[in-house]
Design a protein around this motif. Sequence first.
Motif, PDB file in Angstrom:
ATOM      1  N   SER A   1      42.006  37.626  51.109  1.00 14.35           N
ATOM      2  CA  SER A   1      41.954  36.930  49.763  1.00 14.35           C
ATOM      3  C   SER A   1      43.315  36.455  49.472  1.00 14.35           C
ATOM      4  O   SER A   1      43.270  35.977  48.278  1.00 14.35           O
ATOM      5  CB  SER A   1      41.327  38.376  49.592  1.00 14.35           C
ATOM      6  OG  SER A   1      41.146  37.952  47.976  1.00 14.35           O
ATOM      7  N   LYS A   2      44.669  37.297  49.671  1.00 17.38           N
ATOM      8  CA  LYS A   2      45.389  36.319  48.549  1.00 17.38           C
ATOM      9  C   LYS A   2      45.843  35.673  49.047  1.00 17.38           C
ATOM     10  O   LYS A   2      46.327  34.762  48.541  1.00 17.38           O
ATOM     11  CB  LYS A   2      46.659  37.870  49.100  1.00 17.38           C
ATOM     12  CG  LYS A   2      46.634  39.009  48.280  1.00 17.38           C
ATOM     13  CD  LYS A   2      47.313  40.222  49.019  1.00 17.38           C
ATOM     14  CE  LYS A   2      47.745  41.276  48.180  1.00 17.38           C
ATOM     15  NZ  LYS A   2      49.108  42.627  48.965  1.00 17.38           N
ATOM     16  N   PHE A   3      45.794  35.099  50.448  1.00 15.20           N
ATOM     17  CA  PHE A   3      46.169  33.597  51.462  1.00 15.20           C
ATOM     18  C   PHE A   3      45.142  32.285  50.564  1.00 15.20           C
ATOM     19  O   PHE A   3      45.931  31.516  49.884  1.00 15.20           O
ATOM     20  CB  PHE A   3      46.004  34.300  52.643  1.00 15.20           C
ATOM     21  CG  PHE A   3      46.798  32.410  53.215  1.00 15.20           C
ATOM     22  CD1 PHE A   3      47.534  31.910  53.131  1.00 15.20           C
ATOM     23  CD2 PHE A   3      45.654  31.487  53.707  1.00 15.20           C
ATOM     24  CE1 PHE A   3      48.238  30.881  53.559  1.00 15.20           C
ATOM     25  CE2 PHE A   3      46.068  30.588  54.333  1.00 15.20           C
ATOM     26  CZ  PHE A   3      47.175  30.246  54.096  1.00 15.20           C
ATOM     27  N   ALA A   4      43.861  33.144  50.268  1.00 16.86           N
ATOM     28  CA  ALA A   4      43.606  32.381  49.734  1.00 16.86           C
ATOM     29  C   ALA A   4      43.422  32.032  48.285  1.00 16.86           C
ATOM     30  O   ALA A   4      43.137  30.549  47.860  1.00 16.86           O
ATOM     31  CB  ALA A   4      41.780  33.057  49.570  1.00 16.86           C
ATOM     32  N   GLY A   5      44.547  32.575  47.575  1.00 14.70           N
ATOM     33  CA  GLY A   5      44.576  32.063  45.754  1.00 14.70           C
ATOM     34  C   GLY A   5      45.608  31.882  46.143  1.00 14.70           C
ATOM     35  O   GLY A   5      45.383  31.098  44.875  1.00 14.70           O
TER      36      GLY A   5
ATOM     37  N   THR B   1      42.101  25.250  43.228  1.00 13.42           N
ATOM     38  CA  THR B   1      40.846  24.061  42.950  1.00 13.42           C
ATOM     39  C   THR B   1      40.266  23.951  44.048  1.00 13.42           C
ATOM     40  O   THR B   1      41.029  23.884  45.314  1.00 13.42           O
ATOM     41  CB  THR B   1      41.747  22.427  42.268  1.00 13.42           C
ATOM     42  OG1 THR B   1      42.706  21.717  43.714  1.00 13.42           O
ATOM     43  CG2 THR B   1      42.714  23.021  41.063  1.00 13.42           C
ATOM     44  N   PRO B   2      38.794  23.278  44.275  1.00 18.51           N
ATOM     45  CA  PRO B   2      38.673  22.906  45.156  1.00 18.51           C
ATOM     46  C   PRO B   2      39.193  21.893  46.159  1.00 18.51           C
ATOM     47  O   PRO B   2      39.026  22.084  47.729  1.00 18.51           O
ATOM     48  CB  PRO B   2      37.184  22.067  45.084  1.00 18.51           C
ATOM     49  CG  PRO B   2      36.994  21.973  43.735  1.00 18.51           C
ATOM     50  CD  PRO B   2      38.676  22.683  42.549  1.00 18.51           C
TER      51      PRO B   2
ATOM     52  N   LEU C   1      36.806  33.356  52.409  1.00 19.24           N
ATOM     53  CA  LEU C   1      36.916  33.921  50.506  1.00 19.24           C
ATOM     54  C   LEU C   1      37.523  33.260  49.790  1.00 19.24           C
ATOM     55  O   LEU C   1      37.484  33.229  49.075  1.00 19.24           O
ATOM     56  CB  LEU C   1      38.532  34.310  51.218  1.00 19.24           C
ATOM     57  CG  LEU C   1      38.174  35.729  52.567  1.00 19.24           C
ATOM     58  CD1 LEU C   1      39.272  36.173  53.240  1.00 19.24           C
ATOM     59  CD2 LEU C   1      37.827  36.836  51.893  1.00 19.24           C
ATOM     60  N   LEU C   2      37.764  31.823  50.530  1.00 21.35           N
ATOM     61  CA  LEU C   2      38.078  30.819  49.102  1.00 21.35           C
ATOM     62  C   LEU C   2      36.886  30.486  48.357  1.00 21.35           C
ATOM     63  O   LEU C   2      36.810  30.107  47.278  1.00 21.35           O
ATOM     64  CB  LEU C   2      38.372  29.428  50.153  1.00 21.35           C
ATOM     65  CG  LEU C   2      40.386  29.260  51.164  1.00 21.35           C
ATOM     66  CD1 LEU C   2      40.442  27.876  52.202  1.00 21.35           C
ATOM     67  CD2 LEU C   2      41.115  29.306  49.679  1.00 21.35           C
ATOM     68  N   SER C   3      35.666  30.658  49.374  1.00 20.17           N
ATOM     69  CA  SER C   3      34.580  29.913  48.318  1.00 20.17           C
ATOM     70  C   SER C   3      34.449  31.161  47.572  1.00 20.17           C
ATOM     71  O   SER C   3      33.415  30.933  46.085  1.00 20.17           O
ATOM     72  CB  SER C   3      33.725  29.955  49.692  1.00 20.17           C
ATOM     73  OG  SER C   3      32.963  29.171  50.487  1.00 20.17           O
TER      74      SER C   3
ATOM     75  N   ILE D   1      36.782  29.966  44.545  1.00 27.36           N
ATOM     76  CA  ILE D   1      36.550  28.922  43.471  1.00 27.36           C
ATOM     77  C   ILE D   1      36.052  28.484  43.548  1.00 27.36           C
ATOM     78  O   ILE D   1      34.930  27.982  44.224  1.00 27.36           O
ATOM     79  CB  ILE D   1      37.926  27.671  44.279  1.00 27.36           C
ATOM     80  CG1 ILE D   1      39.137  28.284  44.554  1.00 27.36           C
ATOM     81  CG2 ILE D   1      37.973  26.428  44.294  1.00 27.36           C
ATOM     82  CD1 ILE D   1      40.023  27.569  46.007  1.00 27.36           C
ATOM     83  N   LYS D   2      34.924  28.118  42.754  1.00 28.07           N
ATOM     84  CA  LYS D   2      34.035  27.477  42.428  1.00 28.07           C
ATOM     85  C   LYS D   2      33.952  26.187  42.912  1.00 28.07           C
ATOM     86  O   LYS D   2      34.996  25.499  42.273  1.00 28.07           O
ATOM     87  CB  LYS D   2      33.142  27.772  41.084  1.00 28.07           C
ATOM     88  CG  LYS D   2      33.467  28.903  40.323  1.00 28.07           C
ATOM     89  CD  LYS D   2      32.751  29.787  41.020  1.00 28.07           C
ATOM     90  CE  LYS D   2      32.008  30.928  40.131  1.00 28.07           C
ATOM     91  NZ  LYS D   2      31.262  31.654  40.873  1.00 28.07           N
TER      92      LYS D   2
END
Length: 461
Positions: A98-102, A106-107, A139-141, A144-145
């Motif tokens: 989750s931290k990496f996905a942070g 943006t998409p 996690l990215l989804s 990020i919307k």
Amino acid sequence: MFTNTNAKKSNGSLLWRFSQKFEFAAENIIPDPLVFCLILTLILFVSGVLFTDFGPTDMVNSWFKGIWSQIGFAFQMSFMVVTCSVTARSKQVKGMLSKFAGLAKTPVTAIILLMIFGYVASFMNWAFGTIATPVLAMLLSKKIKGLHFPMLIAAGYSTMILGQCLGPSASVYALIAGQDHFLVDKIGVITQDVSVYNPLNTILFFILAIGTIILTIMAMPPKDQIVEFKGFDDEDESEEEVSKTTGKLSFADRMNGSRLIMYLIGLGGLVVIGTTIFEKGFLGSLSLNFVIFIFLIANFFLYGSPAKFVGAYKNNMSLATDVMIQFPFYGGISGMMIDSGLGQVIVGGFTAIATAETLPFFAYISASIVNLFIPSQGGQIIVQGPILIDAALSLKANVPHVLNAFVYGDEATNLLQPLYVIPALAIVRMKLKDVWGYMAFIWLFWLIVTSIGLLVLPNFF
């Protein structure tokens, strides 16, 4: 779990509209993976009877033998799916990813981050890439919307496939670098600096890798057609808590909740992992069994007690259903293809019309077709290898280029043939029809670019 952000629909970009042509086919034509597998079985059975000397009884017997040849692999893949899912759904790993996905804001940056991660993960090991990439996509989804989840899964899966074309763990490249491979009398030992990292292969890989990222970004849907991932209803049930008692804990209760037992076994696993890497190097260690073992040992530390460990596996065991059922049937398909000689018929038909300059292209096309029925690079090279090498030597074609083309063909139609996407779909709980359209869209792009590359690039190297 998956929601469309708006009922109203707009046209979107040209590439998005074109990708939807494949989505229509996926929705209305492509069946579930098991039905897809059974249809391929019937097609191959009829083809073998019509185009080879094998009769119906011969084909059925080869199918039977082939089924049982894949039982070990079916268990490996099933255990991999469950074990990796248990790891991915632990609180600690979800927190790190989750931290990496942070890092993505943006998409577009999310797509770039996911696909670069997928290429690197696949370079290390295809099994790791297959599981880790969809986990990161989830996690990215969540963060990020505006991310279209089916396209994200298809694009991430494509990185695992393409990564094998430049990765040292690909079966063919590892095979021909050995001292006693079955083609050594014809081509000798070809080390990976020649087979993998030659200019043609390196350039073609980066064209496809960068091009696929750009293609995915340019084919993003309009906002009103985005299908977002919202998580699972039971995602917080990844651990099974030790039952609480009001009285004094029994000896059995203490053993069931013991961290000491878990950590001692985990420590033994770490010793095995450390010594293996020391002896073979990190990349040299990454066999399928070793990757599964790494995740298994990680779970001893992540869950901390036998009761939680077993509970987590119980909660994820259903993810292995499709894998366990379908892999043996693909073994049956391979058995019919190899025993009947139908694979040699297909490859021989293409090599018969090839020249030294066009042989890589025909190797690519023939490998793409054969891979639909023999979705194992190691098994496929046994069928195609002797024919392709004999043709290359006879025509004085560049052998590494022919082998590179074979690998690209073998990998490309994994976007059409659903066997290896099943573990990824199990992790995210999606159906084949949800992602097949985008996979076929990417495959067409690869077909065009790779065909041109194999006809043009050999002239410069």
